[in-house]
Design a protein around this motif. Structure first.
Motif, PDB file in Angstrom:
ATOM      1  N   VAL A 181       0.855  -1.193   0.000  1.00  0.00           N
ATOM      2  CA  VAL A 181       0.000   0.000   0.000  1.00  0.00           C
ATOM      3  C   VAL A 181       0.885   1.235   0.000  1.00  0.00           C
ATOM      4  O   VAL A 181       1.792   1.355   0.829  1.00  0.00           O
ATOM      5  CB  VAL A 181      -0.934   0.038   1.225  1.00  0.00           C
ATOM      6  N   LEU A 196      -6.953  -1.368   1.910  1.00  0.00           N
ATOM      7  CA  LEU A 196      -5.988  -2.427   1.661  1.00  0.00           C
ATOM      8  C   LEU A 196      -6.363  -3.134   0.366  1.00  0.00           C
ATOM      9  O   LEU A 196      -7.527  -3.116  -0.053  1.00  0.00           O
ATOM     10  CB  LEU A 196      -5.974  -3.428   2.820  1.00  0.00           C
ATOM     11  N   TRP A 251      -6.015   3.014  13.132  1.00  0.00           N
ATOM     12  CA  TRP A 251      -5.074   3.307  12.041  1.00  0.00           C
ATOM     13  C   TRP A 251      -4.386   4.655  12.229  1.00  0.00           C
ATOM     14  O   TRP A 251      -3.190   4.795  11.988  1.00  0.00           O
ATOM     15  CB  TRP A 251      -5.789   3.264  10.698  1.00  0.00           C
ATOM     16  N   PHE A 268       2.357  -5.082   4.037  1.00  0.00           N
ATOM     17  CA  PHE A 268       1.676  -5.799   5.113  1.00  0.00           C
ATOM     18  C   PHE A 268       1.885  -7.300   4.909  1.00  0.00           C
ATOM     19  O   PHE A 268       1.464  -7.856   3.883  1.00  0.00           O
ATOM     20  CB  PHE A 268       0.186  -5.475   5.125  1.00  0.00           C
TER      21      PHE A 268
END
Length: 287
Positions: A181, A196, A251, A268
């Motif tokens: 990302v 995502l 977040w 991730f």
């Protein structure tokens, strides 16, 4: 999805139509325009009019105005509508095949280097700028550019190292599923959410999700960097056009405490260990 411009048959001649690609950088999103490579314009600018036609693999065609300024030629009026309708974002890669007469076929790849799904949903209406009378001055400007005039005044903006940073991040390998990302302004402005890649949904334990009043499916997860953890929640939204995954509810704290900036790349790494853990590898964008 097979490329629209593959060879018609394996025995035939290779497709010699000119191509160029563009990695979408923050300034393209913020300014609502995309610069055509100077070398392409020098070779084919005499063939360009002031209106370009962009066709995607599902057959939809978009009209986008070409403009000339800052020593370059740009897709501009109509570009923002084209980009937003197809979810074009920082880190995406677009491949343009030139068919002549200002006609381009366009392929769109997301930040994971996967070609996007081109929606055929009738609810999504193609937005095109209205037919305008030909702007002769625009055509002349492009022809002057083709002859090399104006090249000396070109001052491309720095991209902040986003493209180089993305290449470095994409070299990261793991035996676990990974999802890349690129940080966009909307992920860092305090709204406490970031999107995502859709593919992550295929790896998540759906039996652990709960529902809330928004009809989203919710999964508590933890983000990890070295030995520190941040609790967050993943929200899965099911829509006619497909599913989407958003990380939220924690977040913004992760962003703040890791000093994330536009252009930074987060990889991730999904690890199943007493719940869902996302090990985050941050690649900082350097000027």
């Amino acid at each position: 999805m097979a490329s629209q411009w593959r060879r018609d048959n394996d025995d035939g001649p290779a497709d010699r139509s000119p191509h160029f690609f563009k990695i979408i950088l923050p300034n393209a999103v913020q300014e609502g325009k995309l610069r055509i490579p100077d070398k392409f314009v020098q070779k084919f600018g005499v063939d360009l009019s002031d209106m370009a036609f962009l066709t995607i693999p599902n057959g939809r065609k978009w009209k986008v105005k070409l403009t000339q300024h800052a020593g370059g030629v740009w897709f501009q009026n109509g570009w923002s509508e084209f980009a937003s309708s197809h979810g074009v974002a920082v880190g995406h890669l677009l491949v343009f095949k030139y068919e002549g007469n200002s006609q381009f076929h366009v392929l769109i790849f997301d930040a994971t280097a996967t070609e996007v799904d081109y929606t055929l949903d009738d609810e999504v209406q193609v937005h095109r700028i209205e037919d305008d009378e030909s702007d002769d001055s625009s055509v002349e400007i492009i022809k002057h550019f083709y002859r090399g005039e104006g090249l000396g005044s070109a001052h491309p903006k720095k991209d902040g190292g986003v493209a180089k940073n993305l290449v470095i991040a994409n070299a990261f390998k793991s035996e676990n599923p990974i999802f890349t990302v690129i940080m966009r302004p909307s992920y860092l402005n305090g709204k406490d959410r970031a999107s995502l890649p859709q593919d992550i949904i295929n790896y998540l334990p759906r039996d652990r999700f709960t529902k809330d009043y928004t009809k989203a499916s919710i999964l508590p997860v933890k983000l990890q960097i070295v030995d520190r953890l941040w609790p967050v929640k993943l929200y899965i939204y099911e829509r006619r056009g497909g599913s989407s995954c958003v990380v939220s509810a924690g977040w913004s704290a992760f962003v703040r405490e890791n000093s994330l900036q536009v252009g930074d790349v987060c990889v991730f790494e999904l690890i199943m260990r007493d719940g869902v853990l996302l090990n985050v590898h941050i690649f900082k964008c350097q000027d």
